[in-house]
Design an enzyme around this catalytic site. Structure first.
Site, PDB file in Angstrom:
ATOM      1  N   ASP A  81      14.774  13.848  83.441  1.00  0.00           N
ATOM      2  CA  ASP A  81      14.500  14.489  82.132  1.00  0.00           C
ATOM      3  C   ASP A  81      15.042  13.401  81.094  1.00  0.00           C
ATOM      4  OD1 ASP A  81      13.512  16.642  80.680  1.00  0.00           O
ATOM      5  OD2 ASP A  81      15.499  17.217  80.353  1.00  0.00           O
ATOM      6  N   HIS A  82      14.102  13.274  80.089  1.00  0.00           N
ATOM      7  CA  HIS A  82      14.334  12.395  78.942  1.00  0.00           C
ATOM      8  C   HIS A  82      14.851  11.069  79.005  1.00  0.00           C
ATOM      9  CE1 HIS A  82      13.951  15.428  75.559  1.00  0.00           C
ATOM     10  NE2 HIS A  82      14.442  16.193  76.331  1.00  0.00           N
ATOM     11  N   HIS A 175      16.987  21.221  70.764  1.00  0.00           N
ATOM     12  CA  HIS A 175      17.722  21.155  71.606  1.00  0.00           C
ATOM     13  C   HIS A 175      19.302  21.712  71.303  1.00  0.00           C
ATOM     14  CE1 HIS A 175      14.781  17.924  73.323  1.00  0.00           C
ATOM     15  NE2 HIS A 175      15.254  18.648  74.341  1.00  0.00           N
ATOM     16  N   HIS A 203      10.885  22.454  75.516  1.00  0.00           N
ATOM     17  CA  HIS A 203      12.142  22.032  75.529  1.00  0.00           C
ATOM     18  C   HIS A 203      13.047  22.766  74.662  1.00  0.00           C
ATOM     19  CE1 HIS A 203      11.858  17.970  77.630  1.00  0.00           C
ATOM     20  NE2 HIS A 203      10.658  18.459  77.840  1.00  0.00           N
ATOM     21  N   GLY A 204      14.307  22.738  74.854  1.00  0.00           N
ATOM     22  CA  GLY A 204      15.351  23.422  73.709  1.00  0.00           C
ATOM     23  C   GLY A 204      15.286  24.936  74.049  1.00  0.00           C
ATOM     24  N   SER A 206      17.034  27.191  75.594  1.00  0.00           N
ATOM     25  CA  SER A 206      18.118  28.007  75.230  1.00  0.00           C
ATOM     26  C   SER A 206      18.368  28.579  74.018  1.00  0.00           C
ATOM     27  CB  SER A 206      19.519  27.145  75.532  1.00  0.00           C
ATOM     28  OG  SER A 206      19.583  26.559  76.989  1.00  0.00           O
ATOM     29  N   ASN A 225      12.301  24.315  79.818  1.00  0.00           N
ATOM     30  CA  ASN A 225      13.465  23.647  80.032  1.00  0.00           C
ATOM     31  C   ASN A 225      14.546  24.363  79.442  1.00  0.00           C
ATOM     32  OD1 ASN A 225      11.777  21.750  81.043  1.00  0.00           O
ATOM     33  ND2 ASN A 225      12.457  20.173  80.033  1.00  0.00           N
ATOM     34  N   ILE A 226      15.622  24.470  80.357  1.00  0.00           N
ATOM     35  CA  ILE A 226      16.798  25.481  79.804  1.00  0.00           C
ATOM     36  C   ILE A 226      17.945  24.508  80.445  1.00  0.00           C
ATOM     37  CG2 ILE A 226      18.225  27.474  80.229  1.00  0.00           C
ATOM     38  CD1 ILE A 226      15.256  28.657  81.156  1.00  0.00           C
ATOM     39  N   THR A 228      21.347  24.068  77.831  1.00  0.00           N
ATOM     40  CA  THR A 228      22.557  24.468  77.231  1.00  0.00           C
ATOM     41  C   THR A 228      22.954  25.772  77.622  1.00  0.00           C
ATOM     42  OG1 THR A 228      21.782  23.150  75.277  1.00  0.00           O
ATOM     43  CG2 THR A 228      23.402  25.050  74.952  1.00  0.00           C
TER      44      THR A 228
HETATM   45 ZN   LIG Z   1      14.286  18.204  76.172  1.00  0.00          ZN
END
Ligand SMILES: [Zn+2]
Length: 273
Positions: A81-82, A175, A203-204, A206, A225-226, A228
Site C-alpha cells: 500500500d502507498h 487519512h 482511502h482514509g 477510518s 481501506n481501513i 487507523t
Molecule cells: Zn491510503
C-alpha cells in the site's frame, strides 16, 4: 487461504466492496485473519511503505503476512500500500504479494502518469494487480489536503493513459482520522464510477461513519481501506490494560490489543457484508 487480487475483484458482486486492513505488526495480521475467519468474508491485508520503513526492510513482516494468509480459512489477498518507491513496487512478486498500490499522487500529473504506467505495464506482465491514486487523499505525514476531489473526466483519462487495474480517488475522506466525522461526496463517487471501468478504492475510511461507508460501497467503491481504526482499538486496549495492571510480560497487554483489533475488523466486515 492466500487469494489473488484478480480473483477477488473478478468475483465481487455488483454494489459490494471488500475491506482492506493495514497491518503494521504480526499481531495486526493475526487479528485481520481472525476476523476474516470468524465472518467468512474475504479481505485484503495490506502493508504500507510506511510500515515497511518501521520494520526497516520488507522481508520479515511480508513473510509473516504470507504465512498468516496461507493458514487462514478465509480468502486473503496481500497488497502493498502507498508505495512511492518504484523499485519497491517491483518487489511485489518476490515478497509473495499479488497486488500493489503505486502512489504517485504527490508528483505532477504527467510524472504520475508516466511512473504509474511503468508499474502497471510491469504488473500486467507479472500477474500483479496495480492500484493507483489520482487526486491526493490528505492526512498522511501531517499533509492534510481538505477539499481535494478527483475529477471524473481526469479519472477516465488517467485510467486510459496508465492501464491501472483500480483507482483510489479523493471524495472527502482523509487519512489518519481518529473520529468518524468525514462526509463523502456520494454523487461524485457515482459519477467517477460511471466514467471509469475499473474498481474504485476509498482511502482514509477510518474517518467515515459506518452508514456512509455502506453508501459509498453501493455508489461504486469496491475496496475500502481501513488502517487507523485498528490502531485506535489496539492502543486503547493496551493503555487500558497497562493502566489497570502491573507486570512486564508483553503477551499480557498485546493479547487484548490484538483481540480489540480483531473485533474492529469483524465489525467492518459485518457493516460491509
Ligand atoms: Zn491510503
Amino acid at each position: 487461504m492466500l487469494s489473488s487480487a484478480h480473483d477477488l475483484f473478478r468475483g465481487l458482486p455488483p454494489g459490494t466492496s471488500v475491506a482492506a486492513f493495514n497491518a503494521i505488526t504480526l499481531e495486526h495480521a493475526e487479528a485481520i485473519a481472525a476476523a476474516a475467519d470468524e465472518t467468512g468474508a474475504p479481505v485484503v491485508m495490506q502493508l504500507s511503505q510506511n510500515a515497511i520503513a518501521f520494520h526497516e526492510r520488507p522481508e520479515a513482516i511480508a513473510a509473516a503476512m504470507v504465512a498468516v494468509a496461507e493458514t487462514a480459512s478465509a480468502p486473503i489477498v496481500l497488497h502493498l500500500d502507498h508505495i512511492t518507491d518504484e523499485e519497491l513496487a517491483l518487489r511485489t512478486v518476490d515478497l509473495g504479494f499479488s497486488s500493489v498500490m503505486f502512489d504517485g499522487a504527490t508528483r505532477d500529473y504527467e510524472e504520475n502518469v508516466a511512473a504509474t504506467r511503468r508499474v502497471a505495464t510491469w504488473g500486467a506482465d507479472h500477474g500483479i494487480w496495480v492500484e493507483a491514486e489520482l487526486g491526493e487523499i490528505g492526512g498522511k505525514d501531517g499533509a492534510h489536503a481538505p477539499g481535494v476531489r478527483t475529477d471524473p473526466e481526469e479519472a477516465a483519462r488517467f485510467v486510459a493513459d496508465t492501464a491501472v487495474d483500480s483507482l483510489a480517488v479523493a471524495v472527502g475522506s482523509s487519512h489518519a482520522m481518529t473520529t468518524q466525522s468525514a462526509s463523502l461526496d456520494t454523487d461524485l463517487i457515482e459519477r467517477i464510477a460511471a466514467s471509469v471501468d475499473v474498481p474504485l478504492v476509498l482511502h482514509g475510511s477510518s474517518g467515515v461513519p459506518d452508514e456512509t461507508l455502506l453508501r459509498a460501497a453501493r455508489a461504486g467503491m469496491r475496496k475500502i481501506n481501513i488502517g487507523t481504526a485498528l490502531n485506535i482499538a489496539f492502543t486503547g486496549a493496551v493503555r487500558e490494560w497497562l493502566d489497570a495492571h502491573d507486570g512486564v510480560d508483553p503477551r499480557r497487554y498485546i493479547a487484548p490489543g490484538r483481540d480489540a483489533m480483531a473485533r474492529t475488523c469483524a465489525h467492518y466486515l459485518e457493516v460491509l457484508r
